[in-house]
Design an enzyme around this catalytic site. Sequence first.
Site, PDB file in Angstrom:
ATOM      1  N   HIS A  62     -50.182 -13.973   7.275  1.00 54.16           N
ATOM      2  CA  HIS A  62     -50.004 -14.299   8.691  1.00 54.16           C
ATOM      3  C   HIS A  62     -51.252 -14.017   9.519  1.00 54.16           C
ATOM      4  CE1 HIS A  62     -48.940 -13.400  12.902  1.00 54.16           C
ATOM      5  NE2 HIS A  62     -48.178 -14.484  12.776  1.00 54.16           N
ATOM      6  N   GLU A  93     -46.593 -22.849   7.935  1.00 56.58           N
ATOM      7  CA  GLU A  93     -47.375 -22.862   9.170  1.00 56.58           C
ATOM      8  C   GLU A  93     -48.858 -22.839   8.864  1.00 56.58           C
ATOM      9  OE1 GLU A  93     -48.525 -20.157  13.076  1.00 56.58           O
ATOM     10  OE2 GLU A  93     -46.722 -19.628  11.945  1.00 56.58           O
ATOM     11  N   LYS A 129     -52.202 -21.722   9.952  1.00 54.04           N
ATOM     12  CA  LYS A 129     -52.712 -20.710  10.881  1.00 54.04           C
ATOM     13  C   LYS A 129     -54.102 -21.120  11.369  1.00 54.04           C
ATOM     14  CE  LYS A 129     -51.223 -17.350  11.909  1.00 54.04           C
ATOM     15  NZ  LYS A 129     -50.376 -16.975  13.077  1.00 54.04           N
ATOM     16  N   ASP A 180     -47.051 -18.655   6.095  1.00 48.08           N
ATOM     17  CA  ASP A 180     -48.308 -19.002   6.752  1.00 48.08           C
ATOM     18  C   ASP A 180     -49.401 -19.222   5.716  1.00 48.08           C
ATOM     19  OD1 ASP A 180     -47.344 -17.929   9.575  1.00 48.08           O
ATOM     20  OD2 ASP A 180     -46.978 -16.326   8.129  1.00 48.08           O
ATOM     21  N   HIS A 232     -38.287 -15.552   7.938  1.00 49.05           N
ATOM     22  CA  HIS A 232     -39.610 -15.436   8.555  1.00 49.05           C
ATOM     23  C   HIS A 232     -40.544 -14.585   7.707  1.00 49.05           C
ATOM     24  CE1 HIS A 232     -42.188 -13.713  11.993  1.00 49.05           C
ATOM     25  NE2 HIS A 232     -42.503 -14.995  11.920  1.00 49.05           N
ATOM     26  N   ARG A 233     -41.547 -15.224   7.128  1.00 45.96           N
ATOM     27  CA  ARG A 233     -42.476 -14.546   6.204  1.00 45.96           C
ATOM     28  C   ARG A 233     -41.710 -13.935   5.038  1.00 45.96           C
ATOM     29  NH1 ARG A 233     -45.943 -11.228  10.778  1.00 45.96           N
ATOM     30  NH2 ARG A 233     -45.596 -12.780  12.431  1.00 45.96           N
ATOM     31  N   GLU A 285     -40.025 -19.510   5.762  1.00 45.48           N
ATOM     32  CA  GLU A 285     -41.139 -19.786   6.665  1.00 45.48           C
ATOM     33  C   GLU A 285     -42.291 -18.888   6.262  1.00 45.48           C
ATOM     34  OE1 GLU A 285     -43.894 -19.091  10.017  1.00 45.48           O
ATOM     35  OE2 GLU A 285     -42.638 -17.642   8.962  1.00 45.48           O
ATOM     36  N   ASP A 343     -36.440 -12.289  10.643  1.00 47.91           N
ATOM     37  CA  ASP A 343     -36.942 -11.310   9.677  1.00 47.91           C
ATOM     38  C   ASP A 343     -35.823 -10.766   8.794  1.00 47.91           C
ATOM     39  OD1 ASP A 343     -39.410 -11.544  10.930  1.00 47.91           O
ATOM     40  OD2 ASP A 343     -39.201  -9.695  12.085  1.00 47.91           O
TER      41      ASP A 343
END
Length: 255
Positions: free
Chosen positions: A54, A116, A118, A41, A12-13, A39, A233
């Site tokens: 993000h 993703e 945003k 953004d 995540h990020r 993953e 994370d």
Amino acid sequence: MFTKQPTQIIAHRGSKGTRPENTLLAFQAALDAGADGIETDVQLSADQQLVIMHDERVDRTTNGEGFIKDLTLAQLKRLDAGSRFSPDYAGTQIPTLDEVIQLLIADNFTGVFNLELKTNKIHYPGIEQRLAAYFERQPVPFRLVFSSFRAKSILTLRTLYPQAEYAKLFKTAGRQAKLMQRRHQVGGLHPDIHWVKAHRFWLPHAQLRPWTVNSEADMTYCLRHHFAGLITDYPARAVALRTKIQGGVPSWKKS
């Protein structure tokens, strides 16, 4: 041997728990940890550049202020995106989408890249067209998955770039996500882990990649249910726990 596919560990990020989020350092740490996927953004700068961050504003993660949409790429590049996490990472820059893609290619990554859009708060007119044009120019050796909380962004980009995979993000709007899946507008669902646990009787009917799965208890829950993936994370922790519960290694890694 398994009868089911191992659960994908999606960072995540990047490795957000151990490095400044959505930076090349975070993505490299996730790859080094053996994550199956990344993953991140994407948003648009004032000069229409595809940048990785993000929040719609830069305030939380950098030493700057303001909306990404109001800052040029040159202004964004001057910001420090590392010191808020730790002084050890002072001077770390906000990356562009292309910089992240080139890092993955250089690492011979063949896992899942979940991007993703945003666009749920700021719609960024034209971002779908820019993404489609970018990936038409830049072939990638990994699985490309686009996701968004905003259904319109998914449907627009899917029309422009149908060869990618698509997933619906949601926190509580499960009905809309399930409807999009039934209509074959998305292949995957990315729900909040809290929603998943509150709707556990729905689980056998869907392939899920919940977010954000950080506690050992939540990781264990996802692994024992053999979800398609989990978004965390702490990819290194999740990879180690998966080995303990499911066995196996990330398929993209070269031995």
